[in-house]
Design a protein around this motif. Structure first.
Motif, PDB file in Angstrom:
ATOM      1  N   ASN A  34     -26.155  22.145 -13.873  1.00  0.00           N
ATOM      2  CA  ASN A  34     -25.553  23.204 -14.691  1.00  0.00           C
ATOM      3  C   ASN A  34     -24.102  23.426 -14.268  1.00  0.00           C
ATOM      4  O   ASN A  34     -23.750  24.471 -13.716  1.00  0.00           O
ATOM      5  N   ASP A  36     -21.591  24.231 -15.905  1.00  0.00           N
ATOM      6  CA  ASP A  36     -20.917  25.357 -16.555  1.00  0.00           C
ATOM      7  C   ASP A  36     -20.994  26.619 -15.707  1.00  0.00           C
ATOM      8  O   ASP A  36     -20.142  27.496 -15.805  1.00  0.00           O
ATOM      9  N   ASN A  50     -21.749  31.819 -18.118  1.00  0.00           N
ATOM     10  CA  ASN A  50     -21.385  30.576 -18.803  1.00  0.00           C
ATOM     11  C   ASN A  50     -22.575  29.750 -19.271  1.00  0.00           C
ATOM     12  O   ASN A  50     -22.399  28.613 -19.684  1.00  0.00           O
ATOM     13  N   SER A  51     -23.789  30.298 -19.197  1.00  0.00           N
ATOM     14  CA  SER A  51     -24.975  29.526 -19.573  1.00  0.00           C
ATOM     15  C   SER A  51     -26.061  30.455 -20.073  1.00  0.00           C
ATOM     16  O   SER A  51     -25.987  31.675 -19.883  1.00  0.00           O
ATOM     17  N   THR A  52     -27.079  29.864 -20.657  1.00  0.00           N
ATOM     18  CA  THR A  52     -28.219  30.657 -21.109  1.00  0.00           C
ATOM     19  C   THR A  52     -29.129  30.980 -19.926  1.00  0.00           C
ATOM     20  O   THR A  52     -29.139  30.265 -18.918  1.00  0.00           O
ATOM     21  N   LYS A  55     -31.520  28.042 -19.151  1.00  0.00           N
ATOM     22  CA  LYS A  55     -30.893  26.931 -18.435  1.00  0.00           C
ATOM     23  C   LYS A  55     -30.657  27.304 -16.969  1.00  0.00           C
ATOM     24  O   LYS A  55     -30.822  26.481 -16.071  1.00  0.00           O
TER      25      LYS A  55
END
Length: 75
Positions: A34, A36, A50-52, A55
């Motif tokens: 990950n 991000d 910056n991510s779900t 994730k």
């Protein structure tokens, strides 16, 4: 405060990532899975927004040392 045994928390509003420096073996699975969110050369190095949430949780489960954990935030 011992810099070799810090606990820090980072949140995206839904989930809070808990990082324990004393457990981290620097396998970089978080960065690989990950990129991000995990930026080891930046401060803060974890940017949860910056991510779900899904994730982030998936990435945390791949941490081989257990240095990364999480908890869900109450609404």
């Amino acid at each position: 405060m011992n810099p070799d045994n810090l606990t820090k928390e980072y949140t995206n509003g839904e989930v809070t990532i808990v990082w324990q420096s004393g457990k981290c073996i620097h396998a970089a699975q978080c960065v690989k899975n990950n990129p991000d969110v995990f930026h080891p050369k930046e401060k803060p190095w974890i940017q949860a927004g910056n991510s779900t949430t899904d994730k982030i949780i998936e990435t945390i489960h791949k941490c081989p040392s257990g240095a990364l954990t999480y908890y869900m935030n109450k609404n």
